[in-house]
Structure formats: structure tokens, C-alpha cells
Design a protein around this motif. Structure first.
Motif, PDB file in Angstrom:
ATOM      1  N   UNK A 169     -50.589  34.265 -38.163  1.00  0.00           N
ATOM      2  CA  UNK A 169     -49.161  34.064 -38.373  1.00  0.00           C
ATOM      3  C   UNK A 169     -48.724  34.827 -39.610  1.00  0.00           C
ATOM      4  N   UNK A 170     -47.462  35.173 -39.641  1.00  0.00           N
ATOM      5  CA  UNK A 170     -46.889  35.820 -40.817  1.00  0.00           C
ATOM      6  C   UNK A 170     -46.837  34.783 -41.933  1.00  0.00           C
ATOM      7  N   UNK A 171     -47.272  35.167 -43.130  1.00  0.00           N
ATOM      8  CA  UNK A 171     -47.278  34.248 -44.265  1.00  0.00           C
ATOM      9  C   UNK A 171     -45.872  33.702 -44.509  1.00  0.00           C
ATOM     10  N   UNK A 172     -45.765  32.396 -44.570  1.00  0.00           N
ATOM     11  CA  UNK A 172     -44.474  31.759 -44.785  1.00  0.00           C
ATOM     12  C   UNK A 172     -43.871  31.189 -43.515  1.00  0.00           C
ATOM     13  N   UNK A 173     -44.362  31.642 -42.341  1.00  0.00           N
ATOM     14  CA  UNK A 173     -43.880  31.094 -41.075  1.00  0.00           C
ATOM     15  C   UNK A 173     -44.596  29.780 -40.764  1.00  0.00           C
ATOM     16  N   UNK A 174     -43.934  28.947 -40.001  1.00  0.00           N
ATOM     17  CA  UNK A 174     -44.535  27.666 -39.624  1.00  0.00           C
ATOM     18  C   UNK A 174     -45.392  27.755 -38.373  1.00  0.00           C
ATOM     19  N   UNK A 175     -45.126  28.739 -37.539  1.00  0.00           N
ATOM     20  CA  UNK A 175     -45.859  28.860 -36.281  1.00  0.00           C
ATOM     21  C   UNK A 175     -46.557  30.210 -36.194  1.00  0.00           C
ATOM     22  N   UNK A 176     -47.657  30.235 -35.437  1.00  0.00           N
ATOM     23  CA  UNK A 176     -48.443  31.453 -35.260  1.00  0.00           C
ATOM     24  C   UNK A 176     -47.852  32.305 -34.142  1.00  0.00           C
ATOM     25  N   UNK A 177     -47.893  33.623 -34.295  1.00  0.00           N
ATOM     26  CA  UNK A 177     -47.455  34.515 -33.222  1.00  0.00           C
ATOM     27  C   UNK A 177     -48.623  34.913 -32.330  1.00  0.00           C
ATOM     28  N   UNK A 178     -49.850  34.650 -32.783  1.00  0.00           N
ATOM     29  CA  UNK A 178     -51.042  34.899 -31.978  1.00  0.00           C
ATOM     30  C   UNK A 178     -51.957  33.702 -32.057  1.00  0.00           C
ATOM     31  N   UNK A 179     -52.275  33.087 -30.932  1.00  0.00           N
ATOM     32  CA  UNK A 179     -53.095  31.877 -30.924  1.00  0.00           C
ATOM     33  C   UNK A 179     -54.291  32.041 -30.006  1.00  0.00           C
ATOM     34  N   UNK A 180     -55.362  31.301 -30.343  1.00  0.00           N
ATOM     35  CA  UNK A 180     -56.571  31.255 -29.513  1.00  0.00           C
ATOM     36  C   UNK A 180     -57.131  32.655 -29.279  1.00  0.00           C
ATOM     37  N   UNK A 181     -57.196  33.459 -30.342  1.00  0.00           N
ATOM     38  CA  UNK A 181     -57.688  34.834 -30.235  1.00  0.00           C
ATOM     39  C   UNK A 181     -59.196  34.867 -30.422  1.00  0.00           C
ATOM     40  N   UNK A 182     -59.910  35.290 -29.398  1.00  0.00           N
ATOM     41  CA  UNK A 182     -61.329  35.551 -29.522  1.00  0.00           C
ATOM     42  C   UNK A 182     -61.521  37.032 -29.831  1.00  0.00           C
ATOM     43  N   UNK A 183     -62.769  37.408 -30.115  1.00  0.00           N
ATOM     44  CA  UNK A 183     -63.028  38.811 -30.452  1.00  0.00           C
ATOM     45  C   UNK A 183     -62.683  39.708 -29.276  1.00  0.00           C
ATOM     46  N   UNK A 184     -61.880  40.726 -29.540  1.00  0.00           N
ATOM     47  CA  UNK A 184     -61.429  41.643 -28.506  1.00  0.00           C
ATOM     48  C   UNK A 184     -60.047  41.334 -27.979  1.00  0.00           C
ATOM     49  N   UNK A 185     -59.488  40.157 -28.338  1.00  0.00           N
ATOM     50  CA  UNK A 185     -58.150  39.794 -27.870  1.00  0.00           C
ATOM     51  C   UNK A 185     -57.077  40.496 -28.689  1.00  0.00           C
ATOM     52  N   UNK A 186     -55.898  40.620 -28.092  1.00  0.00           N
ATOM     53  CA  UNK A 186     -54.777  41.295 -28.744  1.00  0.00           C
ATOM     54  C   UNK A 186     -53.523  40.452 -28.559  1.00  0.00           C
ATOM     55  N   UNK A 187     -52.681  40.404 -29.580  1.00  0.00           N
ATOM     56  CA  UNK A 187     -51.421  39.671 -29.484  1.00  0.00           C
ATOM     57  C   UNK A 187     -50.388  40.526 -28.754  1.00  0.00           C
ATOM     58  N   UNK A 188     -49.279  39.894 -28.380  1.00  0.00           N
ATOM     59  CA  UNK A 188     -48.141  40.662 -27.914  1.00  0.00           C
ATOM     60  C   UNK A 188     -47.485  41.377 -29.084  1.00  0.00           C
ATOM     61  N   UNK A 189     -46.575  42.299 -28.783  1.00  0.00           N
ATOM     62  CA  UNK A 189     -45.864  43.013 -29.845  1.00  0.00           C
ATOM     63  C   UNK A 189     -44.912  42.073 -30.570  1.00  0.00           C
ATOM     64  N   UNK A 190     -44.838  42.261 -31.887  1.00  0.00           N
ATOM     65  CA  UNK A 190     -43.937  41.504 -32.752  1.00  0.00           C
ATOM     66  C   UNK A 190     -43.024  42.488 -33.484  1.00  0.00           C
ATOM     67  N   UNK A 191     -41.857  42.023 -33.891  1.00  0.00           N
ATOM     68  CA  UNK A 191     -40.929  42.851 -34.656  1.00  0.00           C
ATOM     69  C   UNK A 191     -40.588  42.141 -35.961  1.00  0.00           C
ATOM     70  N   UNK A 192     -40.582  42.898 -37.043  1.00  0.00           N
ATOM     71  CA  UNK A 192     -40.241  42.342 -38.350  1.00  0.00           C
ATOM     72  C   UNK A 192     -39.613  43.439 -39.195  1.00  0.00           C
ATOM     73  N   UNK A 193     -39.041  43.049 -40.336  1.00  0.00           N
ATOM     74  CA  UNK A 193     -38.505  44.036 -41.261  1.00  0.00           C
ATOM     75  C   UNK A 193     -39.633  44.898 -41.804  1.00  0.00           C
ATOM     76  N   UNK A 194     -39.342  46.170 -42.038  1.00  0.00           N
ATOM     77  CA  UNK A 194     -40.366  47.080 -42.530  1.00  0.00           C
ATOM     78  C   UNK A 194     -40.802  46.678 -43.928  1.00  0.00           C
ATOM     79  N   UNK A 195     -41.969  47.133 -44.294  1.00  0.00           N
ATOM     80  CA  UNK A 195     -42.537  46.800 -45.597  1.00  0.00           C
ATOM     81  C   UNK A 195     -43.993  46.456 -45.442  1.00  0.00           C
ATOM     82  N   UNK A 196     -44.381  45.296 -45.947  1.00  0.00           N
ATOM     83  CA  UNK A 196     -45.783  44.894 -45.920  1.00  0.00           C
ATOM     84  C   UNK A 196     -45.957  43.680 -45.014  1.00  0.00           C
ATOM     85  N   UNK A 197     -46.879  43.795 -44.065  1.00  0.00           N
ATOM     86  CA  UNK A 197     -47.234  42.663 -43.224  1.00  0.00           C
ATOM     87  C   UNK A 197     -48.236  41.801 -43.973  1.00  0.00           C
TER      88      UNK A 197
END
Length: 260
Positions: A169-197
Motif C-alpha cells: 500500500x502507499x504509505x499513509x493510505x488505509x487500504x492496500x492496492x495489492x493484496x495476497x501477492x505471492x512471488x511472481x504476482x503483479x498488481x493492477x496499474x495504479x495512478x498517483x501524483x508524480x514524485x516518489x512512490x
């Protein structure tokens, strides 16, 4: 007289130009033929080994190859230009891929289905002390991204003996954008303001929540990225999430090619 010769020369010049576009088989391809672009990142580990050269991979896709690719870090990965011949004997647009280690053993081998004029991210992962290497092939999303924002997805290449999977999850968010990720898994695309993730990595399925670590990387506005979650030291990393210290996990952000 020299002006009268120009109309006579035009057909000849046009024929020469068209012949320069053909390949050796005369199919009109040659150097102007389109191709698939495959960007390769090697995140294979070998815990307890003393030499990173054991991790090098020679990657071959059809007749194109990359030699001696070591463990990938922040640098952009090398790429292969693979032309897909959709002739009658290859109607499924498949190509042969092989990864061979520095000592000559086959790490992975399979067929890939690619398309011309398309960009791909190819990631190899897995620990050679506990099992075989694996690969993940992902299409790159290269449509326009609004100025001042970034589009990204996270590719997970880490695992722990005491955690079935992880959340991100993005630091400061309450919910995760990627859950139950095992090795080799990939999240869906996310959009955020540019800068540092700035991203938190958590153990999935435990209460109260357990944060393993925090990782970050920089991303420029108006671009798409693959953010690869990996171990910072491929030869010495924690097997247990409870032993993971800050700095042992890293996030490598790689910009997609906008013109594959």
C-alpha cells in the motif's frame, strides 16, 4: 538536357528505394519490419552463495540474445527486438525463450506469445538454493499518462518462509492496492501524483497488521512504470519476514518504453 533526364530517372529511383525495403526473402520486410520489444530484468537469487556471477543469465528469444545479465538493480534493463513472423507455420505468433546460467545449466525454457509493435517486461525470479527459476512476461501499458501523474504496477519477486503472501500500500493510505501477492504476482496499474512512490510492505492475513518494511523509488510525471519489489542482496537475504531489516528489500522502478 539534364532537366529532361529527371522524369526518366524517377521510376529507377523509386524502384531502388522499394528494393531497399525488402529483406533477403523479398517479403518487403528487412530493416523496416516491425518487432516486439522485450525488456529483461533478472531478479534470480542464490542465498548463501559467495559469488554473484552465479546469477548471470544468457537469455535467448528466437535468434536474439542477451549475454551475461547479472542481478538487476536500478539501471534500466537491456532489451531484445524480436520480429514475429506470422507465416503459416507460426500462426500463433509464438517464439522460443531460453535462459542459461553462467555454468551452462538451463534455468528456464518455454514458448512466449508476442506481437509486433508491442512492449513487454520479462522478469526472472526464484532462489536457486530452494528451487528452479521462473519467469513472468507482462505487456506494457504505453497509452498517454496525464502530466503531473504517473501510472505504475508492482511486480513481487520476494517470499518469506513464515508468510503465505504480502500486501502493498502507499504509505499513509488505509487500504492496500495489492493484496495476497505471492512471488511472481503483479498488481493492477495504479495512478498517483508524480514524485516518489513511498510504499509499505505488509504480511497478508494477520491481525493486528504486521509491516515488514517500507520501500520507495522516484517516478517522473507523464510516464508508466514497472516497480519491482526485490531483495537488495541476492546472496544474503532474510528467509523470515521477522528477520527482515530496513534496507533488505528494495523497489526498482523502471520506465516503460513509450515507442516499443
Amino acid at each position: 538536357m539534364k532537366f529532361l533526364l529527371l522524369p526518366m530517372l524517377l521510376p529507377f529511383l523509386m524502384a531502388m528505394t522499394m528494393s531497399g525495403c525488402e529483406d533477403e526473402d523479398g517479403d518487403g520486410g528487412g530493416r523496416f519490419r516491425s518487432s516486439a520489444t522485450v525488456y529483461y530484468y533478472n531478479q534470480i537469487t542464490h542465498n548463501g552463495n559467495a559469488d554473484q556471477t552465479a546469477l548471470t543469465v544468457d537469455l535467448t528469444i528466437d535468434d536474439e540474445s542477451i549475454t551475461g545479465q547479472g542481478y538487476s538493480g536500478e539501471a534500466e534493463g537491456p532489451s531484445l527486438q524480436v520480429t514475429i513472423d506470422d507465416s503459416n507455420d507460426n500462426q500463433d505468433n509464438s517464439v522460443q525463450m531460453t535462459g542459461v546460467s553462467g555454468n551452462g545449466s538451463t534455468l528456464f525454457q518455454q514458448r512466449l506469445r508476442l506481437a509486433n509493435d508491442t512492449g513487454y517486461t520479462l522478469v526472472s525470479y526464484g532462489d536457486l538454493t530452494t528451487g528452479a527459476a521462473q519467469v513472468q512476461l507482462l505487456n506494457q501499458e504505453i497509452s498517454d499518462v496525464a502530466s503531473g501523474t504517473v501510472r505504475f504496477r508492482v511486480i513481487n519477486t520476494v517470499t518469506f518462509s513464515d508468510a503465505f503472501s504480502i500486501d502493498v500500500r502507499v504509505n499513509g493510505d488505509n487500504s492496500a492496492f495489492g493484496t495476497d501477492l505471492q512471488r511472481g504476482d503483479v498488481t493492477g496499474y495504479q495512478t498517483m501524483n508524480s514524485g516518489r512512490l513511498n510504499m509499505e510492505v505488509l504480511v497478508n492475513g494477520v491481525s493486528p497488521e504486521r509491516r515488514i518494511t517500507r520501500v520507495d523509488c522516484a517516478m517522473n510525471g507523464g510516464r508508466s512504470y514497472d516497480a519491482i519489489l526485490a531483495f537488495s542482496d541476492p546472496l544474503n537475504f532474510p528467509l523470515s519476514y521477522q528477520d527482515a531489516d530496513d534496507g533488505q528489500l528494495v523497489l526498482y522502478c523502471h520506465e516503460h518504453d513509450r515507442n516499443p
